[in-house]
Design an enzyme around this catalytic site. Structure first.
Site, PDB file in Angstrom:
ATOM      1  N   CYS A 112       0.808  -1.227   0.000  1.00 16.84           N
ATOM      2  CA  CYS A 112       0.000   0.000   0.000  1.00 16.84           C
ATOM      3  C   CYS A 112       0.836   1.269   0.000  1.00 16.84           C
ATOM      4  O   CYS A 112       0.313   2.355  -0.264  1.00 16.84           O
ATOM      5  CB  CYS A 112      -0.952  -0.004   1.188  1.00 16.84           C
ATOM      6  SG  CYS A 112      -2.030  -1.447   1.249  1.00 16.84           S
ATOM      7  N   HIS A 237      -3.403   7.004   2.601  1.00 18.58           N
ATOM      8  CA  HIS A 237      -3.823   5.720   2.055  1.00 18.58           C
ATOM      9  C   HIS A 237      -5.194   5.370   2.625  1.00 18.58           C
ATOM     10  O   HIS A 237      -5.454   5.536   3.820  1.00 18.58           O
ATOM     11  CB  HIS A 237      -2.798   4.650   2.422  1.00 18.58           C
ATOM     12  CG  HIS A 237      -3.261   3.256   2.192  1.00 18.58           C
ATOM     13  ND1 HIS A 237      -3.791   2.840   0.982  1.00 18.58           N
ATOM     14  CD2 HIS A 237      -3.297   2.165   3.014  1.00 18.58           C
ATOM     15  CE1 HIS A 237      -4.113   1.566   1.074  1.00 18.58           C
ATOM     16  NE2 HIS A 237      -3.831   1.133   2.289  1.00 18.58           N
ATOM     17  N   ASN A 267     -10.059  -0.407   0.077  1.00 14.31           N
ATOM     18  CA  ASN A 267      -8.602  -0.327   0.040  1.00 14.31           C
ATOM     19  C   ASN A 267      -8.111  -0.846  -1.313  1.00 14.31           C
ATOM     20  O   ASN A 267      -8.185  -2.041  -1.585  1.00 14.31           O
ATOM     21  CB  ASN A 267      -8.031  -1.160   1.187  1.00 14.31           C
ATOM     22  CG  ASN A 267      -6.514  -1.113   1.269  1.00 14.31           C
ATOM     23  OD1 ASN A 267      -5.842  -0.682   0.338  1.00 14.31           O
ATOM     24  ND2 ASN A 267      -5.974  -1.575   2.383  1.00 14.31           N
TER      25      ASN A 267
END
Length: 310
Positions: A112, A237, A267
């Protein structure tokens, strides 16, 4: 010499998977997912769609918005944990699809945190004089590595791609500072072995994410010589709304200055920051000349932050 984000693009698959859809296959509910994650829906790619397909659509828009052609791209960097193949790289496949002329092209995996790592690499190439236009892409098809019987991870992730063209510039725009860190001793908290499905220890990952991103943000601000009050927007994020809220509290910033679109996409790993940046810019949340702060945390464990004068 400055490194300017000259163009930005994004693409997400058309198929929407809602929390109510997940209620039919998992022991969960819309209320449970929304309360704990902030996610209402996510996008899922068709079985035949690969990371390069999503990357192509996002990259094409970024290149067009930059006012250049694919042949002007010197380097293609693809951050992905779900590449098309072991090799050839997704970046090489993308270069062929775009019609780029013999660029340096490579993939890397920082989970990520991939986009932060990617723009740092691009910034270094440009400021060293080795490139004039670098395409940085985060592209993920996490639906292919999700265990759809595991409600702790199945509700979290979605597919998508975001891309930016970073170019040499003499304008006031610049990537002012970046911070990148990792700690492999925590790799067991969030991992995906070859041929297996993603696994996560959520509670401990949550704790590490907040602490690491806070530290990285403060360090990036210090390196840039910018006060947090000068930041127009923080784009973190998009992992979990509780992490985003906790980060805002740690940084002592109002939630209005911290962008979130997690409710729409979940996500999307390395794609989440460029997708969020794209939408925030389109919504007028920041403009040319504004300072923005990016921060991410992911498997590795990896984390980082960047201060950009857009």
């Amino acid at each position: 010499m400055s490194s300017e984000i000259k163009g930005i693009g994004m693409y997400v698959p058309e198929r929407v998977l809602t929390n109510h859809d997940l209620e039919k296959i998992l022991d969960t509910s819309d209320e449970w997912i929304t309360t704990r994650t902030g996610i209402k829906e996510r996008r899922i790619a068709d079985e035949w769609v690969k990371a390069s397909d999503l990357a192509f659509r996002a990259s094409k828009e970024a290149i067009e918005n930059a006012g250049i052609t694919p042949k002007d791209i010197d380097i293609i960097i693809v951050a992905t944990s779900t590449p098309d193949n072991i090799f050839p790289s997704t970046a090489c496949i993308l270069a062929d699809k775009l019609g780029c002329k013999n660029p340096m092209a490579f993939d890397f995996s920082a989970a990520c945190s991939g986009f932060i790592y990617g723009i740092t690499i691009a910034d270094s190439f440009i400021k060293s004089g080795k490139a004039e236009n670098v395409l940085v892409v985060g592209s993920e098809v996490f639906s292919k590595i999700i265990d759809w019987t595991d409600r702790t991870t199945a509700v979290l992730f979605g597919d998508g791609a975001g891309a930016v063209v970073i170019s040499k510039s003499n304008s006031s725009s610049d990537i002012l500072s970046t911070v990148m860190k990792s700690d492999g001793s925590y790799g067991h908290l969030l991992h995906c072995q070859v041929g297996e499905k993603l696994r996560m220890q959520g509670r401990e990952t949550f704790k590490q994410a907040i602490k690491s991103m806070e530290t990285a943000c403060l360090k990036a601000l210090q390196k840039a010589g910018i006060n947090k009050e000068d930041i127009k927007l923080v784009i973190p994020h998009q992992a979990n709304i509780r992490i985003i809220q906790a980060l805002a509290e740690k940084l002592e910033l109002p939630l209005e200055k911290v962008y979130s679109n997690i409710h729409r996409y979940g996500n999307t790993s390395a794609a989440s920051i460029p997708i969020a940046m794209y939408e925030a810019y389109k919504e007028g949340r920041f403009n040319k000349g504004d300072y923005i702060l990016l921060t991410a945390f992911g498997g590795g464990l990896t984390w980082g932050a960047a201060v950009i004068r857009f």
